[in-house]
Design a protein around this motif. Structure first.
Motif, PDB file in Angstrom:
ATOM      1  N   VAL A   1     -12.036  -2.282 -14.570  1.00  0.00           N
ATOM      2  CA  VAL A   1     -12.152  -3.696 -14.189  1.00  0.00           C
ATOM      3  C   VAL A   1     -13.058  -3.841 -12.978  1.00  0.00           C
ATOM      4  O   VAL A   1     -13.928  -4.714 -12.932  1.00  0.00           O
ATOM      5  N   PHE A   2     -12.860  -2.989 -11.979  1.00  0.00           N
ATOM      6  CA  PHE A   2     -13.655  -3.049 -10.757  1.00  0.00           C
ATOM      7  C   PHE A   2     -14.902  -2.167 -10.819  1.00  0.00           C
ATOM      8  O   PHE A   2     -15.772  -2.268  -9.967  1.00  0.00           O
ATOM      9  N   GLY A   3     -14.983  -1.290 -11.810  1.00  0.00           N
ATOM     10  CA  GLY A   3     -16.109  -0.369 -11.862  1.00  0.00           C
ATOM     11  C   GLY A   3     -16.014   0.706 -10.797  1.00  0.00           C
ATOM     12  O   GLY A   3     -17.030   1.228 -10.340  1.00  0.00           O
ATOM     13  N   GLY A   4     -14.795   1.073 -10.431  1.00  0.00           N
ATOM     14  CA  GLY A   4     -14.588   2.104  -9.417  1.00  0.00           C
ATOM     15  C   GLY A   4     -13.430   2.988  -9.805  1.00  0.00           C
ATOM     16  O   GLY A   4     -13.194   3.245 -10.996  1.00  0.00           O
ATOM     17  N   TYR A   5     -12.684   3.469  -8.804  1.00  0.00           N
ATOM     18  CA  TYR A   5     -11.550   4.346  -9.052  1.00  0.00           C
ATOM     19  C   TYR A   5     -10.347   3.858  -8.282  1.00  0.00           C
ATOM     20  O   TYR A   5     -10.455   3.270  -7.198  1.00  0.00           O
ATOM     21  N   ARG A   6      -9.164   4.118  -8.867  1.00  0.00           N
ATOM     22  CA  ARG A   6      -7.895   3.722  -8.249  1.00  0.00           C
ATOM     23  C   ARG A   6      -7.098   4.961  -7.870  1.00  0.00           C
ATOM     24  O   ARG A   6      -6.923   5.884  -8.682  1.00  0.00           O
ATOM     25  N   LEU A   7      -6.631   4.962  -6.631  1.00  0.00           N
ATOM     26  CA  LEU A   7      -5.749   6.019  -6.143  1.00  0.00           C
ATOM     27  C   LEU A   7      -4.362   5.424  -5.939  1.00  0.00           C
ATOM     28  O   LEU A   7      -4.209   4.428  -5.235  1.00  0.00           O
ATOM     29  N   GLU A   8      -3.360   6.018  -6.562  1.00  0.00           N
ATOM     30  CA  GLU A   8      -1.977   5.617  -6.352  1.00  0.00           C
ATOM     31  C   GLU A   8      -1.230   6.769  -5.718  1.00  0.00           C
ATOM     32  O   GLU A   8      -1.321   7.922  -6.185  1.00  0.00           O
ATOM     33  N   LEU A   9      -0.515   6.492  -4.660  1.00  0.00           N
ATOM     34  CA  LEU A   9       0.261   7.546  -4.002  1.00  0.00           C
ATOM     35  C   LEU A   9       1.621   7.000  -3.582  1.00  0.00           C
ATOM     36  O   LEU A   9       1.763   5.827  -3.261  1.00  0.00           O
ATOM     37  N   ARG A  10       2.610   7.870  -3.619  1.00  0.00           N
ATOM     38  CA  ARG A  10       3.962   7.526  -3.190  1.00  0.00           C
ATOM     39  C   ARG A  10       4.360   8.434  -2.043  1.00  0.00           C
ATOM     40  O   ARG A  10       4.063   9.639  -2.057  1.00  0.00           O
ATOM     41  N   MET A  11       5.031   7.850  -1.062  1.00  0.00           N
ATOM     42  CA  MET A  11       5.398   8.608   0.126  1.00  0.00           C
ATOM     43  C   MET A  11       6.773   8.181   0.608  1.00  0.00           C
ATOM     44  O   MET A  11       7.288   7.117   0.235  1.00  0.00           O
ATOM     45  N   LYS A  12       7.376   9.023   1.437  1.00  0.00           N
ATOM     46  CA  LYS A  12       8.622   8.636   2.090  1.00  0.00           C
ATOM     47  C   LYS A  12       8.656   9.251   3.480  1.00  0.00           C
ATOM     48  O   LYS A  12       8.050  10.307   3.728  1.00  0.00           O
ATOM     49  N   PRO A  13       9.358   8.596   4.412  1.00  0.00           N
ATOM     50  CA  PRO A  13       9.409   9.101   5.775  1.00  0.00           C
ATOM     51  C   PRO A  13      10.494  10.172   5.936  1.00  0.00           C
ATOM     52  O   PRO A  13      11.524  10.142   5.260  1.00  0.00           O
ATOM     53  N   LYS A  14      10.258  11.090   6.834  1.00  0.00           N
ATOM     54  CA  LYS A  14      11.305  12.039   7.205  1.00  0.00           C
ATOM     55  C   LYS A  14      12.313  11.369   8.135  1.00  0.00           C
ATOM     56  O   LYS A  14      13.507  11.649   8.078  1.00  0.00           O
ATOM     57  N   ASP A  15      11.791  10.465   8.986  1.00  0.00           N
ATOM     58  CA  ASP A  15      12.626   9.672   9.892  1.00  0.00           C
ATOM     59  C   ASP A  15      12.264   8.205   9.688  1.00  0.00           C
ATOM     60  O   ASP A  15      11.176   7.771  10.079  1.00  0.00           O
ATOM     61  N   PRO A  16      13.152   7.406   9.055  1.00  0.00           N
ATOM     62  CA  PRO A  16      12.828   5.994   8.781  1.00  0.00           C
ATOM     63  C   PRO A  16      12.556   5.169  10.037  1.00  0.00           C
ATOM     64  O   PRO A  16      11.973   4.091   9.939  1.00  0.00           O
ATOM     65  N   ALA A  17      12.955   5.666  11.205  1.00  0.00           N
ATOM     66  CA  ALA A  17      12.731   4.926  12.447  1.00  0.00           C
ATOM     67  C   ALA A  17      11.328   5.132  13.000  1.00  0.00           C
ATOM     68  O   ALA A  17      10.984   4.557  14.029  1.00  0.00           O
ATOM     69  N   LYS A  18      10.520   5.955  12.330  1.00  0.00           N
ATOM     70  CA  LYS A  18       9.169   6.236  12.806  1.00  0.00           C
ATOM     71  C   LYS A  18       8.146   5.860  11.732  1.00  0.00           C
ATOM     72  O   LYS A  18       8.451   5.911  10.532  1.00  0.00           O
ATOM     73  N   PRO A  19       6.923   5.509  12.116  1.00  0.00           N
ATOM     74  CA  PRO A  19       5.892   5.153  11.132  1.00  0.00           C
ATOM     75  C   PRO A  19       5.333   6.389  10.431  1.00  0.00           C
ATOM     76  O   PRO A  19       5.544   7.529  10.875  1.00  0.00           O
ATOM     77  N   ILE A  20       4.621   6.136   9.342  1.00  0.00           N
ATOM     78  CA  ILE A  20       3.937   7.207   8.606  1.00  0.00           C
ATOM     79  C   ILE A  20       2.439   6.972   8.709  1.00  0.00           C
ATOM     80  O   ILE A  20       1.945   5.898   8.356  1.00  0.00           O
ATOM     81  N   ASP A  21       1.701   7.959   9.172  1.00  0.00           N
ATOM     82  CA  ASP A  21       0.239   7.906   9.218  1.00  0.00           C
ATOM     83  C   ASP A  21      -0.326   8.696   8.051  1.00  0.00           C
ATOM     84  O   ASP A  21       0.060   9.854   7.823  1.00  0.00           O
ATOM     85  N   THR A  22      -1.232   8.091   7.304  1.00  0.00           N
ATOM     86  CA  THR A  22      -1.806   8.715   6.118  1.00  0.00           C
ATOM     87  C   THR A  22      -3.318   8.561   6.131  1.00  0.00           C
ATOM     88  O   THR A  22      -3.834   7.514   6.532  1.00  0.00           O
ATOM     89  N   ARG A  23      -4.017   9.581   5.695  1.00  0.00           N
ATOM     90  CA  ARG A  23      -5.471   9.530   5.528  1.00  0.00           C
ATOM     91  C   ARG A  23      -5.804  10.027   4.130  1.00  0.00           C
ATOM     92  O   ARG A  23      -5.235  11.016   3.658  1.00  0.00           O
ATOM     93  N   ALA A  24      -6.745   9.331   3.478  1.00  0.00           N
ATOM     94  CA  ALA A  24      -7.127   9.720   2.118  1.00  0.00           C
ATOM     95  C   ALA A  24      -8.566   9.315   1.843  1.00  0.00           C
ATOM     96  O   ALA A  24      -9.033   8.279   2.332  1.00  0.00           O
ATOM     97  N   PHE A  25      -9.262  10.151   1.073  1.00  0.00           N
ATOM     98  CA  PHE A  25     -10.597   9.797   0.603  1.00  0.00           C
ATOM     99  C   PHE A  25     -10.826  10.467  -0.739  1.00  0.00           C
ATOM    100  O   PHE A  25     -10.141  11.439  -1.114  1.00  0.00           O
ATOM    101  N   LEU A  26     -11.791   9.934  -1.501  1.00  0.00           N
ATOM    102  CA  LEU A  26     -12.137  10.488  -2.803  1.00  0.00           C
ATOM    103  C   LEU A  26     -13.204  11.557  -2.673  1.00  0.00           C
ATOM    104  O   LEU A  26     -14.072  11.484  -1.802  1.00  0.00           O
TER     105      LEU A  26
END
Length: 527
Positions: A482-507
């Motif tokens: 539809v967009f003429g590109g690529y879709r990345l789907e990822l699922r994550m969960k925190p080790k400590d829900p009281a802290k944020p999750i930082d994520t980096r990703a590239f194709l």
């Protein structure tokens, strides 16, 4: 917190003598005009230097009731008379109009015009304003002044309308053709998000150069003052489909500053697809900007979607001698906002391009919790790593592009993230049933000429890294026809829900070569 250059053309050495003579005469005339132009950036810089050597004198409010107690809806009733604008009767491309003091705009600024050797102050008069149905005695206003001013230009039609506004502290806004005011620029940011409290420098005086009848640009000088710093600024505004503002600045510190923010931008993010509204709302997104883009060096691009955190969040991105950064509104499709009144789809992005060497430093992003769209809660700026010494001139020059065509400031060899979608993570039980599994899911759509040109069977994968608090549960890359590109789907969960999750990703491709910018995301904590 809520946040001249001349084009020189090369000419052939075989130019006919008469044409060369004409050019020489023209150049001599230009030099003569410059000699007659007695006031310029150096004069403002000298004032800033002298001012920095004195103790700071805080501006005092000169407002009394009822102006000081006006609510926004009543303050908005005060308007400047268009036919009283500076240069309105001179058939010039630009005119100036003004904001009245009132509400929290309680200290006046000085505004001057420059016409050759003539520098003249613009005098305040209550006769220049309409006060609607407000019960205000004009006789009690004669000792007041201007809160700010507007620059008017025929950007969308032959009728002049606002294209740049200076109002409050060192804030300014700019729009191009067909755009609506959104995020703001600022002259300087000091100690933003520190527990000691932020300091807000203010422009105390302006000088605006009278344009010629065929000029497509306007020059504004400004003098900045605060307890910690002074500064001289030159803004050259070039309205158009995209507005461009060239900034020359020279800063003098009165004392060492813990956090000095260069080329600051201030914006608003309430919610969007990457952080859906916590309550039911027909508008899918409310924001003036939806991400921070950083080009730390050639080929090194980062995209950080904005969030409205539950508590103050500060993130830094290494950027020695940055090539560019900005707060962007990457979607200009009305369907993504559905707001006929505020038209977030027409809000421009602001892209900063340094014009001299800035040295070692980082781009800082500050995100502040906000319950509604009336508060600016996003700030970004470049922060030098090295300590800057008081008393010495510090020069930072840059260009600000106010645009709705963000792709032209991106590396064409790298794909970019066109949307970030967030939902609760689910695991597929059958073809018809999915069940939540306690994870958070992100869907990223990457687009760009390079992706569109890939063969149908290209091996495109994702390079994903999680911070110390994140666990990657699953990921998948697939073509998005539809967009003429690529879709990345990822699922994550925190080790400590009281802290944020930082994520980096590239194709990347099958040989490990990078295909896209880096998506750098912070998933706020549940705390």
């Amino acid at each position: 917190m809520t946040s001249s250059h001349a084009d020189v053309s090369r000419r052939s050495a075989s130019m006919p003598f008469k044409r060369f003579a004409a050019v020489t005469v023209g150049f001599a005339a230009m030099l003569a005009a410059q000699a007659a132009f007695s006031f310029g950036f150096e004069d403002v810089a000298e004032q800033a230097k002298t001012l920095s050597q004195r103790g700071y004198n805080a501006p005092q409010s000169n407002l009394s009731d009822p102006l000081s107690k006006l609510q926004y809806q009543d303050y908005a009733k005060i308007s400047f008379k268009k036919d009283h604008a500076v240069w309105a009767d001179q058939n010039l491309p630009f005119t100036l109009s003004f904001f009245h003091e009132g509400m929290h705009y309680n200290t006046p600024i000085k505004v001057n015009t420059i016409n050759g050797e003539d520098v003249k102050a613009v005098k305040y008069s209550p006769d220049d304003f309409n006060f609607g149905d407000l019960k205000i005695d004009p006789e009690a206003l004669k000792n007041l002044g201007f809160a700010g001013f507007k620059i008017n230009y025929p950007i969308n039609s032959e009728r002049k309308e606002e294209v740049m506004v200076f109002l409050g502290a060192s804030y300014f806004r700019v729009v191009g053709k067909g755009q609506r005011y959104g995020l703001s620029g600022r002259g300087l940011a000091i100690d933003t998000a520190l527990s000691s409290g932020e300091e807000f420098p203010r422009f105390k005086e302006f000088w605006v150069v009278r344009p010629e009848p065929d000029d497509k640009y306007l020059t504004i000088y400004a003098l900045l003052d605060s307890p910690s710093a002074t500064g001289a600024y030159r803004y050259i505004l070039r309205p158009g489909d995209d507005a461009v503002v060239d900034v020359q600045s020279q800063i003098y510190l009165r004392r060492e500053v813990t956090k000095l923010g260069i080329a600051p931008l201030t914006s608003m993010f309430l919610y969007g697809p990457n952080q859906p509204s916590p309550s039911v709302n027909y508008r899918p997104a409310i924001h003036d900007s939806n991400g921070l883009a950083v080009n730390a060096s050639e080929g090194d691009w980062v995209w950080r979607p904005l969030v409205n955190p539950k508590k103050l969040a500060v993130n830094s991105f290494q950027a020695n001698n940055p090539r560019g950064f900005g707060l962007l509104q990457r979607s200009h499709n009305f369907r993504d906002y559905q707001d006929l009144d505020d038209r977030y789809d027409l809000r421009p992005s602001a892209w900063i391009e340094p014009q001299n060497g800035w040295g070692e430093g980082q781009v800082e992003l500050v995100e502040i919790p906000t319950p509604n769209e009336t508060n600016d809660n996003i700030v970004s700026f470049w922060r030098p790593t090295t300590s800057l010494q008081p008393g010495q001139p510090i020069d930072f020059n840059y260009r600000i592009n106010w645009t709705t065509n963000e792709a032209k400031f991106h590396n064409p060899d790298l794909a970019w993230v066109t949307q970030t979608l967030r939902s609760r993570g689910e695991i597929k039980k059958t073809n018809l049933v999915r069940e939540p599994d306690g994870t958070t899911s992100f869907v990223l759509d990457f687009v760009g000429p390079g992706l569109k040109a890939l063969a149908p069977d290209a091996n495109v994968t994702a390079d994903i890294s999680m911070g110390d608090n994140g666990e990657l549960v699953s990921s998948n890359v697939e073509r998005n026809p539809v967009f003429g590109g690529y879709r990345l789907e990822l699922r994550m969960k925190p080790k400590d829900p009281a802290k944020p999750i930082d994520t980096r990703a590239f194709l990347k491709d099958g040989q490990g070569q990078r295909l896209s910018e880096t998506w750098s995301n912070m998933l706020p904590s549940d705390a």
